[in-house]
Scaffold this motif. Structure first.
Motif, PDB file in Angstrom:
ATOM      1  N   ALA A  34       0.827  -1.207   0.000  1.00 40.26           N
ATOM      2  CA  ALA A  34       0.000   0.000   0.000  1.00 40.26           C
ATOM      3  C   ALA A  34       0.865   1.262   0.000  1.00 40.26           C
ATOM      4  N   GLN A  35       1.965   1.252   0.740  1.00 38.31           N
ATOM      5  CA  GLN A  35       2.844   2.423   0.785  1.00 38.31           C
ATOM      6  C   GLN A  35       3.493   2.678  -0.579  1.00 38.31           C
ATOM      7  N   ILE A  36       3.915   1.610  -1.242  1.00 35.45           N
ATOM      8  CA  ILE A  36       4.530   1.777  -2.565  1.00 35.45           C
ATOM      9  C   ILE A  36       3.496   2.276  -3.575  1.00 35.45           C
ATOM     10  N   LYS A  37       2.274   1.758  -3.496  1.00 38.26           N
ATOM     11  CA  LYS A  37       1.214   2.216  -4.402  1.00 38.26           C
ATOM     12  C   LYS A  37       0.902   3.692  -4.173  1.00 38.26           C
ATOM     13  N   GLN A  38       0.875   4.104  -2.901  1.00 41.78           N
ATOM     14  CA  GLN A  38       0.622   5.512  -2.594  1.00 41.78           C
ATOM     15  C   GLN A  38       1.722   6.393  -3.174  1.00 41.78           C
ATOM     16  N   LEU A  39       2.956   5.926  -3.077  1.00 40.00           N
ATOM     17  CA  LEU A  39       4.094   6.670  -3.624  1.00 40.00           C
ATOM     18  C   LEU A  39       3.976   6.801  -5.142  1.00 40.00           C
ATOM     19  N   GLU A  40       3.604   5.716  -5.797  1.00 38.40           N
ATOM     20  CA  GLU A  40       3.474   5.735  -7.258  1.00 38.40           C
ATOM     21  C   GLU A  40       2.316   6.620  -7.705  1.00 38.40           C
ATOM     22  N   LEU A  41       1.236   6.637  -6.917  1.00 34.72           N
ATOM     23  CA  LEU A  41       0.114   7.516  -7.241  1.00 34.72           C
ATOM     24  C   LEU A  41       0.526   8.980  -7.142  1.00 34.72           C
ATOM     25  N   GLU A  42       1.307   9.321  -6.114  1.00 35.12           N
ATOM     26  CA  GLU A  42       1.764  10.702  -5.942  1.00 35.12           C
ATOM     27  C   GLU A  42       2.701  11.122  -7.075  1.00 35.12           C
ATOM     28  N   LEU A  43       3.559  10.189  -7.524  1.00 30.76           N
ATOM     29  CA  LEU A  43       4.515  10.502  -8.590  1.00 30.76           C
ATOM     30  C   LEU A  43       3.888  10.417  -9.979  1.00 30.76           C
ATOM     31  N   GLY A  44       2.860   9.603 -10.101  1.00 34.74           N
ATOM     32  CA  GLY A  44       2.202   9.428 -11.399  1.00 34.74           C
ATOM     33  C   GLY A  44       2.908   8.445 -12.307  1.00 34.74           C
ATOM     34  N   VAL A  45       3.909   7.748 -11.798  1.00 36.90           N
ATOM     35  CA  VAL A  45       4.658   6.752 -12.582  1.00 36.90           C
ATOM     36  C   VAL A  45       5.017   5.591 -11.667  1.00 36.90           C
ATOM     37  N   PRO A  46       5.201   4.381 -12.228  1.00 40.34           N
ATOM     38  CA  PRO A  46       5.649   3.257 -11.400  1.00 40.34           C
ATOM     39  C   PRO A  46       7.126   3.421 -11.031  1.00 40.34           C
ATOM     40  N   VAL A  47       7.478   2.938  -9.852  1.00 38.57           N
ATOM     41  CA  VAL A  47       8.883   3.008  -9.415  1.00 38.57           C
ATOM     42  C   VAL A  47       9.546   1.637  -9.472  1.00 38.57           C
ATOM     43  N   PHE A  48       8.740   0.584  -9.613  1.00 39.51           N
ATOM     44  CA  PHE A  48       9.293  -0.762  -9.737  1.00 39.51           C
ATOM     45  C   PHE A  48       8.696  -1.461 -10.959  1.00 39.51           C
ATOM     46  N   ASP A  49       9.526  -2.254 -11.648  1.00 38.67           N
ATOM     47  CA  ASP A  49       9.046  -3.209 -12.646  1.00 38.67           C
ATOM     48  C   ASP A  49       8.848  -4.532 -11.930  1.00 38.67           C
ATOM     49  N   ARG A  50       7.662  -5.095 -12.036  1.00 37.83           N
ATOM     50  CA  ARG A  50       7.362  -6.351 -11.367  1.00 37.83           C
ATOM     51  C   ARG A  50       7.299  -7.454 -12.419  1.00 37.83           C
ATOM     52  N   LEU A  51       8.280  -8.330 -12.413  1.00 37.28           N
ATOM     53  CA  LEU A  51       8.351  -9.445 -13.360  1.00 37.28           C
ATOM     54  C   LEU A  51       8.300 -10.738 -12.563  1.00 37.28           C
ATOM     55  N   GLY A  52       7.088 -11.272 -12.420  1.00 34.67           N
ATOM     56  CA  GLY A  52       6.917 -12.462 -11.600  1.00 34.67           C
ATOM     57  C   GLY A  52       7.212 -12.126 -10.151  1.00 34.67           C
ATOM     58  N   LYS A  53       8.131 -12.891  -9.536  1.00 38.64           N
ATOM     59  CA  LYS A  53       8.500 -12.652  -8.143  1.00 38.64           C
ATOM     60  C   LYS A  53       9.652 -11.663  -8.006  1.00 38.64           C
ATOM     61  N   SER A  54      10.269 -11.305  -9.114  1.00 36.63           N
ATOM     62  CA  SER A  54      11.400 -10.380  -9.059  1.00 36.63           C
ATOM     63  C   SER A  54      10.926  -8.956  -9.345  1.00 36.63           C
ATOM     64  N   ILE A  55      11.605  -7.990  -8.718  1.00 41.89           N
ATOM     65  CA  ILE A  55      11.293  -6.581  -8.952  1.00 41.89           C
ATOM     66  C   ILE A  55      12.593  -5.831  -9.218  1.00 41.89           C
ATOM     67  N   SER A  56      12.476  -4.760  -9.983  1.00 34.79           N
ATOM     68  CA  SER A  56      13.641  -3.916 -10.256  1.00 34.79           C
ATOM     69  C   SER A  56      13.171  -2.480 -10.393  1.00 34.79           C
ATOM     70  N   LEU A  57      14.079  -1.543 -10.193  1.00 37.36           N
ATOM     71  CA  LEU A  57      13.740  -0.125 -10.275  1.00 37.36           C
ATOM     72  C   LEU A  57      13.504   0.295 -11.719  1.00 37.36           C
TER      73      LEU A  57
END
Length: 294
Positions: A34-57
């Protein structure tokens, strides 16, 4: 943008795992998400790429990572700077009764300055009513007074010590050799008094009035140390706190008279408003005056 969310973002970026972040920060995994989603909503862009179980900036996430580190470092620097300033420097404003200045103020100043050399200590010599008014107007932080016991509940009184008030005369005075002296003998003598508004003088005059007695002062002097010097020279008697006359009694120039009909004590008290925030400077003085027997 909340700093809490930035801290969570940095932890996720460093660990590469939402579950590990939740464990490290003591959150549930849903709270981290929820905190990461709130951050992305404020910025208007995703901050992580989610590929399966792995994530990257993402590219935006990489930029945010640098700014987030700087912002949290700045937060820590600000906290440390403010804490250090309050404990190591700053200002303390204190009111003190004139009768306590000679006897106690030098030692108080010495110990406080020794322990806290970077604190600016501002001391104002005032009567009790003026100190209460200054305390109410936030012109001073605390007071050290000699007065009747303060019983009202608006002020904290962490310590009070009884201070006897005595009649004194020069050691060469005829009354000095007597085991006891009557109050009738006292009122016949030339008298050096403090100001008419001083609490222990008022208390004495009240007791004398009940006996239909009155002291007409030869001199009125505001400074109690000067009073003791004049008494030691044989100019007259006086009525002062024991702490004021102690050094003169010790050197043999003044004698305390035993007057059984009169027994008056005042209280050395430190007072400050209960609801006033105690700065580190205040806490240090409160500790000093309550722990050390001046």
């Amino acid at each position: 943008m909340e700093l809490r969310n930035l801290k969570t973002f940095l932890e996720v970026a460093d660990s590469g795992n939402f579950t590990k972040t939740a464990q490290a920060l003591g959150y549930s995994q849903s709270a981290v998400t929820a905190q990461i989603k709130q951050l992305e909503l404020e910025l208007g862009v995703p901050v992580f790429d989610r590929l399966g179980k792995s994530i990257s900036l993402t590219e935006a996430g990489k930029k945010l990572y640098q700014y987030a580190q700087e912002m949290l470092t700045l937060e820590q620097d600000a906290l440390e700077s403010i804490k250090n300033k309050e404990t190591m420097s700053g200002e303390l404003r204190m009111g003190i009764e004139e009768s306590l200045v000679i006897s106690f103020l030098p030692d108080i100043l010495y110990y406080y300055r020794f322990l806290h050399p970077d604190v600016d200590l501002i001391v104002k010599v005032m009567d009790f009513k003026s100190m209460l008014a200054a305390l109410k107007d936030n012109e001073i932080d605390l007071i050290y007074t000699l007065d009747r016991l303060y019983e009202k509940t608006d002020l904290a009184r962490p310590r009070q010590l009884a201070e006897p008030i005595h009649f004194i005369c020069a050691s060469s005075h005829p009354l000095a050799v007597k085991e006891s002296v009557s109050i009738e003998e006292i009122v016949k003598e030339p008298f050096i008094f403090t100001g008419s508004d001083v609490n222990y003088r008022l208390e004495l005059e009240e007791q004398l009035a009940k006996r239909s007695l009155h002291i007409r002062p030869l001199l009125e002097v505001q400074n109690t140390d000067i009073i003791c010097r004049l008494v030691s020279m044989g100019i007259g008697l006086s009525f002062v706190p024991e702490c004021v006359s102690r050094s003169y009694v010790d050197d043999g120039s003044i004698k305390i008279l035993n007057v059984p009909e009169v027994s008056i004590s005042m209280y050395r008290q430190m007072l400050f408003y209960k609801d006033k925030w105690q700065t580190p400077q205040m806490k240090a003085m409160i500790h000093l005056l309550t722990e050390i027997d001046f």
